[in-house]
Design an enzyme around this catalytic site. Sequence first.
Site, mmCIF file in Angstrom:
data_model
loop_
_atom_site.group_PDB
_atom_site.id
_atom_site.type_symbol
_atom_site.label_atom_id
_atom_site.label_comp_id
_atom_site.label_asym_id
_atom_site.label_seq_id
_atom_site.Cartn_x
_atom_site.Cartn_y
_atom_site.Cartn_z
ATOM 1 N N CYS A 282 2.797 -4.478 5.841
ATOM 2 C CA CYS A 282 1.944 -4.868 4.716
ATOM 3 C C CYS A 282 1.520 -3.599 3.990
ATOM 4 O O CYS A 282 0.903 -2.709 4.594
ATOM 5 C CB CYS A 282 0.721 -5.599 5.288
ATOM 6 S SG CYS A 282 -0.540 -6.004 4.077
ATOM 7 N N CYS B 38 4.790 -4.695 -2.303
ATOM 8 C CA CYS B 38 4.127 -5.683 -1.443
ATOM 9 C C CYS B 38 5.225 -6.349 -0.633
ATOM 10 O O CYS B 38 6.263 -6.714 -1.200
ATOM 11 C CB CYS B 38 3.382 -6.710 -2.301
ATOM 12 S SG CYS B 38 2.764 -8.134 -1.379
HETATM 13 N N1 DGL Z 1 2.131 -8.469 2.082
HETATM 14 C C1 DGL Z 1 1.067 -7.669 1.719
HETATM 15 C C2 DGL Z 1 1.402 -6.350 1.113
HETATM 16 O O1 DGL Z 1 2.452 -5.838 1.413
HETATM 17 C C3 DGL Z 1 -0.250 -8.230 1.430
HETATM 18 C C4 DGL Z 1 -0.427 -9.019 0.228
HETATM 19 C C5 DGL Z 1 -1.754 -9.707 0.247
HETATM 20 O O2 DGL Z 1 -2.110 -10.289 1.265
HETATM 21 O O3 DGL Z 1 -2.440 -9.627 -0.764
HETATM 22 O O4 DGL Z 1 0.647 -5.782 0.369
#
Ligand code: DGL
Length: 263
Positions: free
Chosen positions: A74, A184
Amino acid sequence: MLQTKPIGLFDSGVGGTSIWKEIHALLPYENTLYLADSKHAPYGTKSEDEIIALSIKNTEFLIKRKCKMIVVACNTATTNAISILREKFDVPIIGIEPAIKPAALQTKTGSIGILATKGTLSSALFHKAAAEFTKDISVVEIIGEGLVPLIENGKLNTPELTALLFKYTKPMVAASVDYLVLGCSHYPYLIPKLLTILPDNITIIDSGAAVARQTKSLLEKNDLLNISESKPELEFLTNSDTATLSKLLEEYKANITIRLGDF
Ligand code: DGL
């Protein structure tokens, strides 16, 4: 034996499975445990303190389950919490950050676009990388507001999602970007749709393959690579609905387990 313990991964939800797929492709015998913290998604609109607290909770859970290494799958959790996680926990920890460096090095138009969460784009770690690599080029930073909830709810092929992608890429096209950095881990699931929207001269890049290579090299360096070639245990836990996770992992369904978890 430590080597046979799982690699632990976590994300605010289903998005980090895009990273898991790269890791599993490169390291097919590694056991893995993936946490989808969908109950608390999106992380990207939360405060730094909240993101840190959630990241600590997820890491503690994975370490209790004896994970030999943690992959923060993430960008938002990485850019806000990784230094604290590394201080607090005594296992190798890998994170994911927007791939601005390769985009900045390869751009011919001198203009790149970055689509990421508010939490990532406002983080000190992101600002530091941007200052280092994008001094001589222009960068169009766009917050992908609303994208993560749609992906979490399995709404990939909806007019609502398409409209948001048109809206977010329009300023990038207007600024003649030739690279679009997906900052993301949910966003690689948008690539099929983005390819239908973007002009052909724009290359999309994400960090998944680089994170997988880094995972392999850190396992080697720490003598943690699983040398057994038996069928791995590939476990996915979610604290919300299993439906979207099952859909995104459809092609692996014979070899994985997806369960509800309390974390
Ligand atoms: N998948 C996440 C990232 O890479 C988080 C996105 C989120 O929960 O806002 O930032």
